[in-house]
Design an enzyme around this catalytic site. Structure first.
Site, PDB file in Angstrom:
ATOM      1  N   GLY A  63       5.508  -4.717  12.321  1.00 53.90           N
ATOM      2  CA  GLY A  63       5.530  -3.532  11.467  1.00 53.90           C
ATOM      3  C   GLY A  63       4.833  -2.310  12.022  1.00 53.90           C
ATOM      4  O   GLY A  63       4.745  -1.299  11.325  1.00 53.90           O
TER       5      GLY A  63
ATOM      6  N   LEU B  78      -9.104   2.638  14.242  1.00 55.33           N
ATOM      7  CA  LEU B  78      -9.278   2.493  15.686  1.00 55.33           C
ATOM      8  C   LEU B  78     -10.529   3.170  16.225  1.00 55.33           C
ATOM      9  O   LEU B  78     -11.316   2.555  16.957  1.00 55.33           O
ATOM     10  CB  LEU B  78      -8.035   3.041  16.412  1.00 55.33           C
ATOM     11  CG  LEU B  78      -8.088   2.966  17.942  1.00 55.33           C
ATOM     12  CD1 LEU B  78      -8.197   1.525  18.423  1.00 55.33           C
ATOM     13  CD2 LEU B  78      -6.859   3.661  18.545  1.00 55.33           C
TER      14      LEU B  78
ATOM     15  N   TYR C  82       0.839  -1.205   0.000  1.00 57.96           N
ATOM     16  CA  TYR C  82       0.000   0.000   0.000  1.00 57.96           C
ATOM     17  C   TYR C  82       0.873   1.255   0.000  1.00 57.96           C
ATOM     18  O   TYR C  82       0.740   2.131  -0.860  1.00 57.96           O
ATOM     19  CB  TYR C  82      -0.935  -0.008   1.213  1.00 57.96           C
ATOM     20  CG  TYR C  82      -1.603   1.326   1.464  1.00 57.96           C
ATOM     21  CD1 TYR C  82      -2.405   1.916   0.491  1.00 57.96           C
ATOM     22  CD2 TYR C  82      -1.412   2.009   2.666  1.00 57.96           C
ATOM     23  CE1 TYR C  82      -3.008   3.151   0.698  1.00 57.96           C
ATOM     24  CE2 TYR C  82      -2.016   3.238   2.888  1.00 57.96           C
ATOM     25  CZ  TYR C  82      -2.804   3.808   1.906  1.00 57.96           C
ATOM     26  OH  TYR C  82      -3.389   5.029   2.119  1.00 57.96           O
TER      27      TYR C  82
END
Length: 326
Positions: free
Chosen positions: A283, A188, A139
């Site tokens: 990551g 989130l 991405y």
């Protein structure tokens, strides 16, 4: 007339809602991730794909397009790792088709939605536009590829552009008529609010041992309407010929930890969350915070919403509309 590609998506629809007050707007969307109920009635809607040169030719031939804003990327990091072909095809190859059609029809003003993912795992806590770009997933790589293409198109064909690197877009329109509604939802704040509405059993928090004040990741959240204002300011500058190429970070300049976001959601809604603490995800950088000093100095933009007002607007939309638009 402004062409907004992906104008039925989350960020694109908020931009259109602001832009139609002063501009004629054409939306191109294939509704893979967008929703018809997000389309502003003042805009002209064309259903189609940005990778379809026939559709693009029809738009540029029949409409007097002054500039193009591009929101039609696939943007799920995890999916990009599992299916990189989809991301390189849509985010890079289809964008190239769009840019080629623009050049063919003499449209040379382009505003590109990029991402903090172009920075990868940064070595600094406050990221500037000069910070190293080293994306760690397809991405982020696909977005950076388009940024590089735009530099070459500027030099070769006179393409004028602004690249806007978003940090964490959040919140909903002040009218509560449109808001954040992804499928699947990976962000989130909406995940927390869906949990507090009873749609999720608990909230997963990945990692509590980061080198931060409370051990959870810190991120920079920026209200979606603030992002829309940055696009409009960039458009105005391009159309006035103030510059021909530029790259800006868009963030609050202040980070909030995962725990702080959950606590703020609890305070705004007056509902207690159930949290499942688990291991770190691979990551995930400890801290991602933007310096937006450059766009503030050059275009006068700054984020007007803090975390609490971002969550208040999101809660207003979710509590009113989530059941209807789920």
């Amino acid at each position: 007339m402004i062409l907004v590609v992906g104008g039925a998506g989350y960020i694109g629809s908020h931009l259109v809602k602001e832009l139609v007050e002063n501009q004629e707007v054409v939306i191109l969307d294939n509704f893979n991730t967008g929703y018809e109920h997000l389309v502003d009635e003042k805009a002209l809607l064309i259903e189609g794909d940005l990778g379809d040169p026939v559709v693009l030719d029809k738009i540029f031939t029949s409409c007097k397009i002054e500039a193009v804003m591009h929101f039609a990327a696939n943007s799920l990091v995890g999916e990009s790792v599992k299916n990189p072909h989809k991301y390189y095809e849509n985010n890079v190859a289809n964008t190239l088709t769009l840019l080629n059609s623009m050049i063919k029809h003499g449209v040379k003003n382009f505003i590109f939605s990029s991402t903090a993912a172009t920075y990868g795992i940064p070595e600094v806590d406050l990221i500037t536009e000069c910070s190293a770009t080293n994306p760690i997933n397809p991405y982020g790589k696909s977005k950076l590829m388009v940024e590089e293409i735009l530099k070459d198109f500027h030099d070769a064909y006179g393409m004028n552009y602004v690249v806007l690197r978003y940090f964490n877009a959040a919140g909903a329109h002040r009218s509560a008529s449109i808001g954040e509604n992804h499928d699947p939802e990976t962000h989130l704040i909406p995940i927390i609010l869906e949990h507090l509405l009873g749609k999720r059993e608990q909230i997963a928090v990945f990692g509590t041992d980061y080198p931060t004040s409370d051990g959870t990741c810190i991120r920079d959240y920026v209200h979606v309407t603030d992002l829309a204002r940055a696009h409009i300011l960039s458009l105005e500058a391009l159309l006035k010929g103030r510059f021909s190429k530029n790259t800006y970070n868009l963030g609050n300049g202040k980070g909030y930890s995962v725990k702080e976001v959950i606590e703020t959601c609890e305070r705004v809604t007056n509902i207690k969350a159930t949290i499942d603490y688990s291991e770190r995800r691979a990551g995930d950088p400890a801290i991602l915070v933007a310096s937006s000093e450059k766009i503030q100095n050059e275009l006068g933009w700054q984020a007007e919403h803090n975390l609490e007002s971002i969550i208040e607007s999101a809660w207003k939309w979710h509590s009113k509309n989530a059941l209807t638009h789920s």
